[in-house]
Design an enzyme around this catalytic site. Structure first.
Site, PDB file in Angstrom:
ATOM      1  N   GLU A 112      -5.039 -12.390  15.240  1.00 52.13           N
ATOM      2  CA  GLU A 112      -4.482 -13.369  14.292  1.00 52.13           C
ATOM      3  C   GLU A 112      -3.177 -13.983  14.801  1.00 52.13           C
ATOM      4  OE1 GLU A 112      -4.824 -10.811  10.974  1.00 52.13           O
ATOM      5  OE2 GLU A 112      -2.795 -10.024  11.079  1.00 52.13           O
ATOM      6  N   GLN A 166       0.816  -1.222   0.000  1.00 53.89           N
ATOM      7  CA  GLN A 166       0.000   0.000   0.000  1.00 53.89           C
ATOM      8  C   GLN A 166       0.850   1.272   0.000  1.00 53.89           C
ATOM      9  OE1 GLN A 166      -3.013  -0.288   3.075  1.00 53.89           O
ATOM     10  NE2 GLN A 166      -3.958  -2.065   2.099  1.00 53.89           N
ATOM     11  N   GLU A 221      -7.545 -36.329  16.275  1.00 54.68           N
ATOM     12  CA  GLU A 221      -7.828 -35.799  17.614  1.00 54.68           C
ATOM     13  C   GLU A 221      -7.497 -34.315  17.743  1.00 54.68           C
ATOM     14  OE1 GLU A 221      -9.428 -36.937  20.084  1.00 54.68           O
ATOM     15  OE2 GLU A 221      -9.711 -38.911  19.181  1.00 54.68           O
ATOM     16  N   HIS A 226      -8.377  -2.354   6.235  1.00 52.22           N
ATOM     17  CA  HIS A 226      -7.617  -2.706   7.438  1.00 52.22           C
ATOM     18  C   HIS A 226      -6.799  -1.456   7.766  1.00 52.22           C
ATOM     19  CE1 HIS A 226      -5.213  -4.814  10.315  1.00 52.22           C
ATOM     20  NE2 HIS A 226      -4.233  -5.203   9.520  1.00 52.22           N
TER      21      HIS A 226
HETATM   22  P1  NDP Z   1      -5.146  -9.991  -2.042  1.00 53.32           P
HETATM   23  O1  NDP Z   1      -3.716 -10.378  -1.964  1.00 53.32           O
HETATM   24  O2  NDP Z   1      -6.173 -11.059  -2.039  1.00 53.32           O
HETATM   25  O3  NDP Z   1      -5.397  -9.107  -3.358  1.00 53.32           O
HETATM   26  C1  NDP Z   1      -4.595  -8.025  -3.661  1.00 53.32           C
HETATM   27  C2  NDP Z   1      -4.997  -7.433  -4.994  1.00 53.32           C
HETATM   28  O4  NDP Z   1      -4.159  -6.299  -5.209  1.00 53.32           O
HETATM   29  C3  NDP Z   1      -4.780  -8.375  -6.169  1.00 53.32           C
HETATM   30  O5  NDP Z   1      -5.814  -8.199  -7.097  1.00 53.32           O
HETATM   31  C4  NDP Z   1      -3.450  -7.902  -6.728  1.00 53.32           C
HETATM   32  O6  NDP Z   1      -3.306  -8.115  -8.118  1.00 53.32           O
HETATM   33  C5  NDP Z   1      -3.561  -6.415  -6.495  1.00 53.32           C
HETATM   34  N1  NDP Z   1      -2.275  -5.745  -6.473  1.00 53.32           N
HETATM   35  C6  NDP Z   1      -1.095  -6.162  -5.957  1.00 53.32           C
HETATM   36  N2  NDP Z   1      -0.136  -5.258  -6.153  1.00 53.32           N
HETATM   37  C7  NDP Z   1      -0.722  -4.232  -6.829  1.00 53.32           C
HETATM   38  C8  NDP Z   1      -0.259  -3.018  -7.358  1.00 53.32           C
HETATM   39  N3  NDP Z   1       1.015  -2.656  -7.233  1.00 53.32           N
HETATM   40  N4  NDP Z   1      -1.144  -2.221  -8.011  1.00 53.32           N
HETATM   41  C9  NDP Z   1      -2.424  -2.574  -8.147  1.00 53.32           C
HETATM   42  N5  NDP Z   1      -2.930  -3.737  -7.682  1.00 53.32           N
HETATM   43  C10 NDP Z   1      -2.086  -4.543  -7.037  1.00 53.32           C
HETATM   44  O7  NDP Z   1      -5.396  -8.943  -0.842  1.00 53.32           O
HETATM   45  P2  NDP Z   1      -6.571  -8.950   0.247  1.00 53.32           P
HETATM   46  O8  NDP Z   1      -7.870  -8.757  -0.421  1.00 53.32           O
HETATM   47  O9  NDP Z   1      -6.374 -10.091   1.185  1.00 53.32           O
HETATM   48  O10 NDP Z   1      -6.181  -7.642   1.089  1.00 53.32           O
HETATM   49  C11 NDP Z   1      -6.537  -6.339   0.691  1.00 53.32           C
HETATM   50  C12 NDP Z   1      -6.796  -5.512   1.945  1.00 53.32           C
HETATM   51  O11 NDP Z   1      -7.934  -6.041   2.624  1.00 53.32           O
HETATM   52  C13 NDP Z   1      -5.650  -5.534   2.950  1.00 53.32           C
HETATM   53  O12 NDP Z   1      -5.594  -4.277   3.557  1.00 53.32           O
HETATM   54  C14 NDP Z   1      -6.116  -6.570   3.973  1.00 53.32           C
HETATM   55  O13 NDP Z   1      -5.574  -6.392   5.258  1.00 53.32           O
HETATM   56  C15 NDP Z   1      -7.613  -6.295   3.986  1.00 53.32           C
HETATM   57  N6  NDP Z   1      -8.461  -7.379   4.466  1.00 53.32           N
HETATM   58  C16 NDP Z   1      -8.345  -8.622   3.912  1.00 53.32           C
HETATM   59  C17 NDP Z   1      -9.197  -9.612   4.312  1.00 53.32           C
HETATM   60  C18 NDP Z   1      -9.241 -10.913   3.573  1.00 53.32           C
HETATM   61  O14 NDP Z   1     -10.257 -11.543   3.628  1.00 53.32           O
HETATM   62  N7  NDP Z   1      -8.215 -11.373   2.866  1.00 53.32           N
HETATM   63  C19 NDP Z   1     -10.189  -9.418   5.399  1.00 53.32           C
HETATM   64  C20 NDP Z   1     -10.299  -8.038   5.819  1.00 53.32           C
HETATM   65  C21 NDP Z   1      -9.421  -7.083   5.378  1.00 53.32           C
HETATM   66  P3  NDP Z   1      -3.327  -9.589  -8.782  1.00 53.32           P
HETATM   67  O15 NDP Z   1      -4.769  -9.963  -8.786  1.00 53.32           O
HETATM   68  O16 NDP Z   1      -2.759  -9.408 -10.136  1.00 53.32           O
HETATM   69  O17 NDP Z   1      -2.499 -10.458  -7.863  1.00 53.32           O
HETATM   70 MG    MG Z   2      -8.648 -10.039  11.194  1.00 50.35          MG
END
Ligand code: NDP
Ligand code: MG
Length: 335
Positions: free
Chosen positions: A196, A86, A228, A108
């Site tokens: 976590e 980010q 178990e 988050h």
């Molecule tokens: P993911 O890793 O699942 O997805 C990240 C996305 O960002 C992907 O589509 C990825 O591209 C894209 N991405 C990566 N780098 C770049 C970049 N430089 N420019 C543009 N896009 C980019 O992330 P999450 O959804 O897990 O997490 C996102 C946020 O949500 C975080 O802040 C996390 O803490 C929060 N969060 C996550 C939860 C979850 O369920 N996982 C729950 C609650 C909050 P590509 O598709 O090509 O890989």
């Molecule tokens: Mg959590």
């Protein structure tokens, strides 16, 4: 008591005429984008050039562009890229294109709370953090028309409308159907990391693994130890989620309950409490955040080695064989 808002407090029409840019299309991003789109909101998805998710988003009917272009075109921007990227995505593509009065949102609080991103005073900064993995959230929305609960926090209210925007967004992704709990970036970030680390991911896997190894070291068959100490856990957790510890204890045998009440705190003793305090100290001081960001900046060597070791551990090998004979579990193997 925290404030809990529901659909009656949220006005989705606050997003009328606005464009919502979802940056990233992973676990959270795809669910936010698709739920908002289905709620009639004007959505765009921002992704880097060459992202394999661009095609998925387009196939779902969404408009996709670069992060910079989507930021320019959007009134509300949800940063749904991984926490550790980010800082760079914000600095290079979002910040230069962020207009005054925009709402910058996060799922988050990590990057804002620890100061890795510091938005200008002219924008709203808020958080909608769904309390579920994105895929679960999307499934709920599509199959049952229900939402998962989320947390709302306002870090900066430049327009005076930040909370209303947040509530409208929560309605659009379905969370207002379940409940929107008001919190702060500090409380969300620190409690999320602590949960976590000490229970949900770190605590529970270490507990399972140590119990599994104890039985195996003492000559019990690994398959029995797996059932178990790992397999049965879900059934116990389901009871706890449904009715708390009381309902779980009501449901298990008196022998199990007596063992629980007399032996549980021998296993998880006061040493564990002080360990937990130390883990929380590192979260509160920012030491954990700093360590994790340096790990990412330096190529993640330590992280990748630990991940590989865990993926090839004994409990994993035993579990893989057992999951194969239980296809109803819908086994998923990550190598
Ligand atoms: P993911 O890793 O699942 O997805 C990240 C996305 O960002 C992907 O589509 C990825 O591209 C894209 N991405 C990566 N780098 C770049 C970049 N430089 N420019 C543009 N896009 C980019 O992330 P999450 O959804 O897990 O997490 C996102 C946020 O949500 C975080 O802040 C996390 O803490 C929060 N969060 C996550 C939860 C979850 O369920 N996982 C729950 C609650 C909050 P590509 O598709 O090509 O890989
Ligand atoms: Mg959590």
């Amino acid at each position: 008591m925290v404030n809990i808002y529901t659909e009656k407090d949220a006005n989705l029409s606050r997003l009328d005429g606005k464009t919502v840019g979802i940056i990233g299309y992973g676990s959270q991003g795809h669910a936010h984008a698709l739920n908002l789109y289905d709620s009639g909101v004007n959505v765009m998805v921002g992704l880097y050039e060459g992202s394999p998710s661009r095609e998925n988003a387009r196939n779902a009917g969404l408009t996709v562009d670069s992060v910079a272009e989507v930021t320019k075109a959007s009134d509300v921007i949800m940063v749904a890229v991984p926490d550790h990227v980010q800082k760079d995505v914000y600095r290079d593509e979002i910040q230069p294109n962020l207009g005054p009065g925009a709402a910058l949102m996060f799922a988050h609080g990590f990057t804002i709370h620890y100061g890795f991103v510091a938005p200008p005073p002219s924008v709203d900064v808020l958080m909608i953090a769904p309390k579920a993995p994105g895929h679960r959230m999307r499934e709920h929305f599509v199959q049952e028309g229900i939402g998962v609960p989320c947390l709302l926090a306002v870090h900066q209210d430049a327009t005076g409308n930040a909370k209303e925007i947040g509530l409208a967004y929560a309605a659009g992704i379905g969370c207002a159907k379940a409940g929107v709990l008001e919190t702060t970036f500090k409380d969300e970030t620190e409690s999320d990391l602590f949960g976590e680390q000490s229970v949900l991911c770190g605590g529970v896997t270490s507990l399972i693994n140590m119990a599994f190894e104890t039985l195996v070291e003492r000559g019990y068959p690994p398959e029995i130890a797996y059932f178990e100490c790992l397999h049965e856990l879900k059934m116990i957790v389901d009871l706890i989620q449904q009715g708390g510890f009381n309902y779980m204890r009501y449901s298990v045998s008196d022998t199990a309950e007596y063992g629980d009440l007399t032996r549980g705190n021998r296993v998880i003793d006061e040493n564990v409490r002080s360990n937990m305090h130390r883990v929380l100290d590192d979260i509160q001081s920012g030491a954990f955040a700093k360590e994790w960001m340096s790990e990412c900046d330096e190529g993640r060597h330590n992280f990748l080695r630990l991940r590989q070791e865990a993926r090839t551990s004994r409990i994993h090998e035993v579990g893989r064989g057992l999951r194969e004979i239980m296809p109803w579990l819908n086994p998923r193997e990550i190598e």
